[in-house]
Design an enzyme around this catalytic site. Structure first.
Site, PDB file in Angstrom:
ATOM      1  N   HIS A 206      48.586  59.967  56.944  1.00  9.80           N
ATOM      2  CA  HIS A 206      47.278  59.820  56.287  1.00  9.80           C
ATOM      3  C   HIS A 206      46.766  61.244  56.021  1.00  9.80           C
ATOM      4  CE1 HIS A 206      42.928  58.908  56.096  1.00  9.80           C
ATOM      5  NE2 HIS A 206      43.256  57.649  55.922  1.00  9.80           N
TER       6      HIS A 206
ATOM      7  N   ASP B 242      48.839  60.546  65.769  1.00 12.87           N
ATOM      8  CA  ASP B 242      47.747  59.812  65.141  1.00 12.87           C
ATOM      9  C   ASP B 242      47.965  58.333  65.451  1.00 12.87           C
ATOM     10  OD1 ASP B 242      46.206  58.300  63.452  1.00 12.87           O
ATOM     11  OD2 ASP B 242      46.575  59.520  61.668  1.00 12.87           O
TER      12      ASP B 242
ATOM     13  N   GLN C  74      46.605  53.458  63.635  1.00 12.04           N
ATOM     14  CA  GLN C  74      47.152  52.138  63.285  1.00 12.04           C
ATOM     15  C   GLN C  74      47.985  51.542  64.415  1.00 12.04           C
ATOM     16  OE1 GLN C  74      46.135  50.533  60.750  1.00 12.04           O
ATOM     17  NE2 GLN C  74      45.250  52.156  59.508  1.00 12.04           N
TER      18      GLN C  74
ATOM     19  N   LYS D  24      38.903  50.490  63.854  1.00 14.44           N
ATOM     20  CA  LYS D  24      40.160  49.809  63.506  1.00 14.44           C
ATOM     21  C   LYS D  24      40.631  48.931  64.667  1.00 14.44           C
ATOM     22  CE  LYS D  24      41.586  53.550  60.434  1.00 14.44           C
ATOM     23  NZ  LYS D  24      41.490  53.038  59.076  1.00 14.44           N
TER      24      LYS D  24
ATOM     25  N   CYS E 119      45.156  56.903  51.021  1.00 11.70           N
ATOM     26  CA  CYS E 119      44.969  58.241  51.613  1.00 11.70           C
ATOM     27  C   CYS E 119      46.292  58.789  52.117  1.00 11.70           C
ATOM     28  CB  CYS E 119      43.936  58.227  52.741  1.00 11.70           C
ATOM     29  SG  CYS E 119      42.303  57.777  52.179  1.00 11.70           S
TER      30      CYS E 119
HETATM   31  N1  PLP Z   1      45.111  57.978  60.344  1.00 14.52           N
HETATM   32  C1  PLP Z   1      45.562  56.797  59.908  1.00 14.52           C
HETATM   33  C2  PLP Z   1      47.001  56.442  60.125  1.00 14.52           C
HETATM   34  C3  PLP Z   1      44.706  55.915  59.258  1.00 14.52           C
HETATM   35  O1  PLP Z   1      45.149  54.750  58.808  1.00 14.52           O
HETATM   36  C4  PLP Z   1      43.350  56.294  59.069  1.00 14.52           C
HETATM   37  C5  PLP Z   1      42.414  55.416  58.343  1.00 14.52           C
HETATM   38  O2  PLP Z   1      42.807  54.594  57.554  1.00 14.52           O
HETATM   39  C6  PLP Z   1      42.932  57.526  59.571  1.00 14.52           C
HETATM   40  C7  PLP Z   1      43.838  58.333  60.202  1.00 14.52           C
HETATM   41  C8  PLP Z   1      41.515  57.986  59.436  1.00 14.52           C
HETATM   42  O3  PLP Z   1      40.690  57.242  60.266  1.00 14.52           O
HETATM   43  P1  PLP Z   1      39.096  57.437  60.262  1.00 14.52           P
HETATM   44  O4  PLP Z   1      38.666  57.278  58.829  1.00 14.52           O
HETATM   45  O5  PLP Z   1      38.606  56.334  61.134  1.00 14.52           O
HETATM   46  O6  PLP Z   1      38.797  58.772  60.783  1.00 14.52           O
END
Ligand code: PLP
Length: 405
Positions: free
Chosen positions: A121, A198, A201, A224, A362
């Site tokens: 992301h 990260d 997910q 999430k 993203c």
């Molecule tokens: N990392 C991953 C794999 C994501 O799917 C997302 C959001 O879709 C994020 C980071 C960013 O999360 P946040 O917008 O809650 O900071």
């Protein structure tokens, strides 16, 4: 717990959209929240709210007790070694920015390298690029395979004596791949390099222990995992967090402030400047209770069933192209339909009450890798039912008959 009982706890799913009961297949973007999460936020707000850690009166103390209680719950949930290793942030994005900034300040200099997987992301790419620019370092991409997997052998060949950090996701938000985190951390640590995972997910789908997978840093978001938005968590190993400078300055993160110089608070407060999203943290506590009550055995089994059923439905439709065919997947399915723009399909599905996500999610480098503008992404929560998948498949067939003459 019975699935239909679980679903009842999410009143928003009774919503009608364009006259049809909504089928919410966008939980990877943000999951819906159950009633207990809202009640926990309401309880703090209506029954005793005060600002935390600023003691001096009953209401502040009671609110602090709830807030710090959730820190303990999170520690237990991800099996961290100590509560000081749990930092509250705004979300995964802020957690990663915190590490990129503070780890960068402490440990990264000119000529150093940060390896970042190509399935990330943007929030696990851009903070590293910004830090690299500031510190005179370099971001090195770690490509994924055609099936959408990260090959540890490729990583081994990318690590050099200049590598300081490897950043990658536990589960990809586009491909659904569950990465072999333990194997990756082991080989990275063998070379003396740190890892940031990260977990945005993964946290809502898989049970794991940060100590067992040996993460140096692990980032995730409350919204999430059925919790409120505006709250995130950063787990970091104590010795690393202690060696890193604060990310933001302000109230609560200090020990003593003089114009001649300031000393900083201990962990975790050193990284928690200002008033956090107190009621959101209370709601997150209820979300953790909910996940534990349902249990990851049931969550895994139910979501695997949804993935298999959706994949089988899609396989019957001519011209479907899948992105991400790893043997172990979780939470999301990405695909396109030959000759149809994903945005057009998503717009028509929406008019039929089916909420899916279309676009680059993203994750521009993933789209560039496949040479596509975007995908249609279906993603699941514990509340989705097999009947909803039938409605999705029926609607998709209708969309194709409209868009493909
Ligand atoms: N990392 C991953 C794999 C994501 O799917 C997302 C959001 O879709 C994020 C980071 C960013 O999360 P946040 O917008 O809650 O900071």
């Amino acid at each position: 717990m019975d699935l239909y009982e679980i679903r009842k706890q999410f009143p928003v799913l009774k919503q009608e959209v364009y006259g049809k009961q909504v089928v919410y297949l966008d939980s990877a973007a943000s999951s819906q929240k159950n009633i207990d999460v809202l009640l926990a936020e309401r309880h703090v707000t209506l029954d005793f709210y005060g600002n935390i850690h600023r003691g001096a009166h009953y209401m502040a103390d009671k609110t602090t007790e709830v807030f710090e209680g959730v820190r303990d719950k999170i520690r237990d949930f991800i099996q961290a070694g100590s509560r000081e290793e749990i930092i509250f942030t705004k979300g995964t994005t802020e957690s990663i920015n915190l590490v990129a900034f503070s780890f960068g300040e402490a440990f990264i200099g000119p000529g150093d390298e940060i390896i970042v997987s190509e399935m990330e992301h943007h929030s696990n790419i851009v903070p590293w690029q910004m830090m690299a620019q500031r510190r005179g370092a370099r971001v090195v991409p770690w490509p994924f395979t055609d099936s959408g997997e990260l090959d540890p052998a490729t990583l081994r060949s990318l690590i050099t004596p200049r590598t300081k950090m490897v950043a990658f996701c536990h589960v990809s938000n586009v491909l659904g791949t569950v990465n072999p985190v333990r194997e990756i951390t082991a080989l990275t640590h063998d070379r003396g390099v740190k890892v940031l995972i990260d977990g945005a997910q993964a946290i809502q789908h898989l049970p794991f222990s940060v100590q067992e997978i040996d993460a140096d840093f692990y980032a995730f978001s409350s919204h999430k995992m059925y919790g409120p938005n505006g709250v995130g968590i950063l787990y970091g190993k104590r010795e690393l967090l202690e060696a890193m400078p604060p990310y933001q300055g302000g109230g609560e993160m200090i020990s003593e402030v003089r114009f001649s110089g300031t000393t900083f608070n201990e962990l975790p407060f050193k990284f928690e400047a200002g008033t956090p999203h107190i009621t959101g943290v209370a709601g997150l506590g209820a979300a953790v209770d909910f996940l534990k009550k349902v249990g990851f055995d049931q969550i895994r089994a139910h979501e695997q069933m949804l993935i298999e059923k959706t994949t089988a439905c899609l396989r019957q439709i001519p011209g479907i192209i899948f992105y991400g065919q790893a043997p172990v997947k979780s939470g999301v399915i990405s695909f396109n339909i030959e000759g149809i723009h994903p945005y057009d399909a998503g717009t028509l599905l929406d008019k039929m009450g089916i909420a899916v996500r279309t676009g680059h999610h993203c994750a521009d480098p993933v789209m560039a890798r496949f040479g596509i503008p975007g995908t249609i992404r279906v993603s699941f929560g514990i509340y989705n039912t097999p009947e909803e998948i039938d409605r999705f498949a029926e609607a998709l067939n209708k969309v194709i008959s409209i868009l493909r003459p």
